[in-house]
Design an enzyme around this catalytic site. Sequence first.
Site, short mmCIF file in Angstrom:
data_model
loop_
_atom_site.label_atom_id
_atom_site.label_comp_id
_atom_site.label_asym_id
_atom_site.label_seq_id
_atom_site.Cartn_x
_atom_site.Cartn_y
_atom_site.Cartn_z
N LYS A 57 0.80 -1.24 0.00
CA LYS A 57 0.00 0.00 0.00
C LYS A 57 0.83 1.29 0.00
O LYS A 57 0.32 2.34 0.36
CB LYS A 57 -1.00 0.05 1.19
CG LYS A 57 -1.87 -1.15 1.38
CD LYS A 57 -2.43 -1.70 0.11
CE LYS A 57 -3.44 -0.80 -0.57
NZ LYS A 57 -3.83 -1.37 -1.89
N THR A 58 2.05 1.20 -0.41
CA THR A 58 2.88 2.41 -0.40
C THR A 58 3.16 2.93 -1.81
O THR A 58 3.93 3.88 -1.98
CB THR A 58 4.23 2.13 0.30
OG1 THR A 58 4.85 1.02 -0.37
CG2 THR A 58 4.04 1.80 1.76
N SER A 155 -5.09 2.66 4.31
CA SER A 155 -5.21 2.17 2.94
C SER A 155 -5.43 0.65 2.95
O SER A 155 -6.22 0.12 2.17
CB SER A 155 -3.93 2.53 2.16
OG SER A 155 -3.91 1.92 0.91
N LYS A 276 -6.00 0.50 -7.40
CA LYS A 276 -4.85 1.31 -6.98
C LYS A 276 -5.21 2.78 -7.11
O LYS A 276 -5.51 3.24 -8.21
CB LYS A 276 -3.62 1.00 -7.85
CG LYS A 276 -3.22 -0.45 -7.85
CD LYS A 276 -2.67 -0.90 -6.50
CE LYS A 276 -2.53 -2.41 -6.46
NZ LYS A 276 -2.11 -2.91 -5.15
N GLY A 277 -5.20 3.47 -5.98
CA GLY A 277 -5.64 4.86 -5.98
C GLY A 277 -7.16 4.91 -5.83
O GLY A 277 -7.86 5.50 -6.64
N ARG A 278 -7.61 4.23 -4.78
CA ARG A 278 -9.06 4.17 -4.53
C ARG A 278 -9.58 5.50 -3.98
O ARG A 278 -8.81 6.26 -3.38
CB ARG A 278 -9.37 3.08 -3.50
CG ARG A 278 -9.14 1.68 -3.97
CD ARG A 278 -9.79 0.70 -3.00
NE ARG A 278 -9.74 -0.64 -3.54
CZ ARG A 278 -8.80 -1.54 -3.24
NH1 ARG A 278 -7.84 -1.22 -2.40
NH2 ARG A 278 -8.81 -2.73 -3.80
N TYR A 280 -11.83 7.03 -1.15
CA TYR A 280 -12.51 6.75 0.13
C TYR A 280 -12.43 7.99 1.02
O TYR A 280 -11.60 8.87 0.77
CB TYR A 280 -11.93 5.50 0.81
CG TYR A 280 -10.42 5.38 0.82
CD1 TYR A 280 -9.64 6.12 1.70
CD2 TYR A 280 -9.77 4.50 -0.06
CE1 TYR A 280 -8.25 5.98 1.69
CE2 TYR A 280 -8.38 4.37 -0.06
CZ TYR A 280 -7.63 5.11 0.81
OH TYR A 280 -6.27 5.00 0.82
P1 A3P Z 1 -4.78 3.79 -2.24
O1 A3P Z 1 -5.52 2.94 -3.22
O2 A3P Z 1 -5.14 3.52 -0.83
O3 A3P Z 1 -4.85 5.27 -2.59
P2 A3P Z 1 0.46 -0.69 -3.63
O4 A3P Z 1 0.60 -0.72 -5.10
O5 A3P Z 1 1.78 -0.81 -2.91
O6 A3P Z 1 -0.59 -1.60 -3.13
O7 A3P Z 1 -0.01 0.78 -3.24
C1 A3P Z 1 -1.27 1.28 -3.60
C2 A3P Z 1 -1.22 2.77 -3.37
O8 A3P Z 1 -0.32 3.37 -4.32
C3 A3P Z 1 -2.54 3.46 -3.60
O9 A3P Z 1 -3.22 3.45 -2.38
C4 A3P Z 1 -2.11 4.87 -4.04
O10 A3P Z 1 -2.30 5.87 -3.06
C5 A3P Z 1 -0.59 4.77 -4.29
N1 A3P Z 1 -0.09 5.30 -5.55
C6 A3P Z 1 1.05 6.03 -5.68
N2 A3P Z 1 1.25 6.38 -6.95
C7 A3P Z 1 0.20 5.89 -7.65
C8 A3P Z 1 -0.15 5.95 -9.04
N3 A3P Z 1 0.62 6.57 -9.91
N4 A3P Z 1 -1.30 5.35 -9.43
C9 A3P Z 1 -2.08 4.71 -8.50
N5 A3P Z 1 -1.79 4.62 -7.19
C10 A3P Z 1 -0.65 5.19 -6.77
#
Ligand code: A3P
Length: 325
Positions: A57-58, A155, A276-278, A280
């Site tokens: 989640k980073t 997250s 990714k990039g939800r 909420y």
């Molecule tokens: P959220 O969905 O909570 O916002 P991982 O890939 O390690 O699981 O991390 C997911 C997180 O990557 C997402 O968390 C989002 O905030 C972050 N993120 C950073 N850069 C991103 C990008 N370019 N596109 C989508 N998510 C990104």
Amino acid sequence: LQTLPPVQLAQKYFQIFPEERDPIWQDPCEDKRHKDIWSKEKTCDRFPKLLIIGPQKTGTTALYLFLGMHPDLTSNYPSKETFEEIQFFNGRNYHKGIDWYMEYFPLPSNTSSDFYFEKSANYFDSEVAARRAAALLPKAKIITILINPADRAYSWYQHQRAHDDPVAQKYTFHDVITAGHDVPIKLKVLQNRCLVPGLYATHLQRWLSHYHPSQILVLDGQMLRTEPAAVMDKIQKFLGLTNTLNYHKILAFDPKKGFWCQLLDGGKTKCLGKSKGRKYPDMDVDSRRFLREHYREHNIELSKLLYKMGQPLPSWLREELLHSR
Ligand code: A3P
């Protein structure tokens, strides 16, 4: 001279040396005796030179996508089992052996693109991954991405809710992070998955006891999110790649997604999927306050560690430290 048949001999051996039941795969090319008895068709060039270790989640998937755009870097083939990630060093896959691991990487072509990498985001907080990785890949470079551990926890909670985890559906985030000892085990498990990976100093220390600080790059996940091209410049330097890719030209901010994405020919963007990039709601203030206190000492430890490593403090960490005065 007396001996036992092979199976009994093995049983006897493990009775005497129980700690050796768990294998540890070493780099076959580090020891001439090992290399000599290894198949001539195999090569250590088929192992990754870079591991993205997480935590989850980073922004690890975004980084994986961006690295894959570089002509010198080649990622692993996706794993059907574990949603793309190989997850070799942390869990049971490790017992499948190094041939199993190597199959995830193409046969080396002896060009500059033989710089292989993989990302498995739960290597970071695994008790065993660092030791195992260092035995097999002692010269590898390691990248970890750190965001505010409170945001990481939130997250993860949202991730579980989105996956219809009944525990995350039933309890609020505040319930989860503040749950005491006398709670259902499933709630405790979710709490641990939210909180434990965020004890960054402890996990990073474990990696540092197996790798030299110069092999480890700690990225500011906040910066990866807002200025990915600058972060990619830093990574290319760290990896010492021959060709430098100008990410400023091949990444674009997608206002609809709210994140940086790959810029395709014709001006369209290719972004990460919905998971990714939800979207909420923001974290409630009580949870934020609770987590700030929960991670205070750990964040102070982390800042000391980064200082020793000669690495800059992520912006979120500087902010957290200001709050803890
Ligand atoms: P959220 O969905 O909570 O916002 P991982 O890939 O390690 O699981 O991390 C997911 C997180 O990557 C997402 O968390 C989002 O905030 C972050 N993120 C950073 N850069 C991103 C990008 N370019 N596109 C989508 N998510 C990104």
